[in-house]
Design an enzyme around this catalytic site. Sequence first.
Site, mmCIF file in Angstrom:
data_model
loop_
_atom_site.group_PDB
_atom_site.id
_atom_site.type_symbol
_atom_site.label_atom_id
_atom_site.label_comp_id
_atom_site.label_asym_id
_atom_site.label_seq_id
_atom_site.Cartn_x
_atom_site.Cartn_y
_atom_site.Cartn_z
ATOM 1 C CB SER A 44 -0.938 -0.003 1.213
ATOM 2 O OG SER A 44 -0.216 -0.239 2.406
ATOM 3 C CG ASP A 82 2.299 -6.642 1.295
ATOM 4 O OD1 ASP A 82 1.922 -7.771 1.658
ATOM 5 O OD2 ASP A 82 1.601 -5.614 1.406
ATOM 6 C CD GLU A 180 -7.427 -5.682 2.210
ATOM 7 O OE1 GLU A 180 -6.312 -6.241 2.062
ATOM 8 O OE2 GLU A 180 -7.660 -4.521 1.827
#
Length: 263
Positions: A44, A82, A180
């Site tokens: 992100s 990530d 999520e």
Amino acid sequence: MQTVTRFNALKRSQQKISMVTCYDFWSAQLVADSGVDSILVGDSLAVVMHGFPSTVHATLELMLPHVAAVARGAGNKIIVADMPFMTASSGLEAGVAAATALIQAGAHVVKIEGASHQVPLIAHLVEAGIPVIGHLGLTPQSVLQLGGHRVQAKSTAAAEALLTQALNLESVGISALVLECVPAKIASRIAQTMACAVIGIGAGVGVDGQVLVLQDLLGANRDFSPKFLRKYADLSQEVVTALNRYHEDVVSADFPSRCESYA
Ligand code: KIV
């Protein structure tokens, strides 16, 4: 040294796990001073730090300096990084190279989005000694296919498929799972079924821990208010107010004062 095995110890003792994203040295130091258990250097960062429209723009080259900066400030927090877009889906060699680079930059565990097609890489990394966290439900790297950021696994069939995927990932050794944007009941059932810790974002309270983007929970982005987000500060307002006070003090020559100047 902290390792991801702590997540499962926390789960076994029924203590919830807190995780926040963090992308730089400055905020890593603040998280290090807090009680938060773990840091995610999420892809992100492509959106939050670099202004791209989605996480598909995070490359390994973009992420590595952020991981290294966080590692320098994070104290003994568990650092998850990530695996950026397509690095885990371009064959074993590319996946191993990306995971190695993230670990050598300072991560303790890598997070991989996706289900069965990631199983060979996850199994290989785990056997090689690199801990892996899975990520199911809404997987933002697939946003082009999903057609937007929507709640996943709403039908009974999709919920069953999600549970099967989660158990499949657990069978090859994931250390934890991020879920999520999944209905709370489904997420809770998955957390109860799995031995490893399930960390939710938009997945209700029945999971083993929560993760939020640091800037979101601090209210740094006025325009971002999804249902699952709780804002613990109004940072954008506070920062703009402080900047305006500074500006006014400079313009009025109130700053610097005598005691803020060298004799
Ligand atoms: O990159 C990220 O911030 C994430 C969280 C949303 C879990 O993967």
